[in-house]
Design an enzyme around this catalytic site. Sequence first.
Site, PDB file in Angstrom:
ATOM      1  N   ARG A   1      -6.915  -6.901  -4.979  1.00 45.23           N
ATOM      2  CA  ARG A   1      -8.000  -7.483  -5.781  1.00 45.23           C
ATOM      3  C   ARG A   1      -7.671  -7.542  -7.269  1.00 45.23           C
ATOM      4  NH1 ARG A   1     -12.132  -3.093  -3.772  1.00 45.23           N
ATOM      5  NH2 ARG A   1     -10.224  -1.921  -4.264  1.00 45.23           N
TER       6      ARG A   1
ATOM      7  N   CYS B   1     -10.137   2.637  -8.174  1.00 46.85           N
ATOM      8  CA  CYS B   1      -8.793   2.565  -7.575  1.00 46.85           C
ATOM      9  C   CYS B   1      -8.698   3.476  -6.335  1.00 46.85           C
ATOM     10  CB  CYS B   1      -7.747   2.970  -8.612  1.00 46.85           C
ATOM     11  SG  CYS B   1      -6.061   2.900  -7.975  1.00 46.85           S
TER      12      CYS B   1
ATOM     13  N   CYS C   1      -1.689  -1.967 -10.528  1.00 48.22           N
ATOM     14  CA  CYS C   1      -1.856  -1.407  -9.188  1.00 48.22           C
ATOM     15  C   CYS C   1      -1.549  -2.484  -8.139  1.00 48.22           C
ATOM     16  CB  CYS C   1      -3.291  -0.909  -9.008  1.00 48.22           C
ATOM     17  SG  CYS C   1      -3.568  -0.102  -7.417  1.00 48.22           S
TER      18      CYS C   1
ATOM     19  N   ASP D   1      -3.177  -3.030  -5.568  1.00 43.81           N
ATOM     20  CA  ASP D   1      -4.444  -3.480  -4.989  1.00 43.81           C
ATOM     21  C   ASP D   1      -4.541  -5.014  -4.973  1.00 43.81           C
ATOM     22  OD1 ASP D   1      -7.306  -4.152  -4.740  1.00 43.81           O
ATOM     23  OD2 ASP D   1      -7.611  -1.986  -4.926  1.00 43.81           O
TER      24      ASP D   1
ATOM     25  N   HIS E   1      -7.398  -0.001 -12.726  1.00 48.10           N
ATOM     26  CA  HIS E   1      -8.688  -0.625 -12.392  1.00 48.10           C
ATOM     27  C   HIS E   1      -9.653   0.445 -11.910  1.00 48.10           C
ATOM     28  CE1 HIS E   1      -8.225  -0.701  -7.896  1.00 48.10           C
ATOM     29  NE2 HIS E   1      -6.983  -0.522  -8.237  1.00 48.10           N
TER      30      HIS E   1
HETATM   31 CO    CO Z   1      -5.654   0.768  -7.322  1.00 45.47          CO
END
Ligand code: CO
Length: 223
Positions: free
Chosen positions: A46, A101, A42, A44, A98
Amino acid sequence: MKELEYLFKNNRQWADRLRSYDPEFFRELAEQQTPEFLWIGCSDSRVPANDIVGLMPGELFVHRNVANLVVHSDINALSVIQFAVDVLKVRHIIVCGHYGCGGVRAAMQQQELGFIDNWLRHIRDVHQQHCGELEQLETHEQRLNRLCELNVMEQVNHVCQTSIVQNAWARGQELSVHGWIYAIEDGHLRDLYLSIDNQQQVHPRYRVFLDEETDSRKATGQQ
Ligand code: CO
């Protein structure tokens, strides 16, 4: 761009640090990359691929998008997979989602977000397919996290359904596709115990070759 100057400063410190461990590091890296893994994760912020698995530059080929999707007509993801499999000859493809999400969360809402709704539609499809199982769960958070896992499993299947991966198997190339999930709360990766390494594990509807054809390709080393 004064406000971004610290990024360049960070970069020089990072490069100096790596060079202090190994003065030849960047010179050698510039000559070739031989990653064993393709990571599909992803976007993302993080979930930084290399950091999570402790790999150095040159060790992980990475593709990231919102909610780690592998859509069968996405030429971006397919090009990455093809290059990784045919040219870099990676041994493993890891689809890593994750928990929590934001893309998956957004796809569970009845709220318009704009253009990205078209991308998130793919997650709505996964939700719809597994509606029965998800409805059994008590809380929204549980449903969200289970959908994050189911989404990873679905994308693992999508990787295996590509002609790229099936062609690699047919010519006898060693290649496994894995589904993992990461928890931002504790920084731990979890294996979803879904690993696919041959065409027999792919639903017959999505097999590119008949099984006998695969065997004969392998025997003759045909592409
Ligand atoms: Co995500």
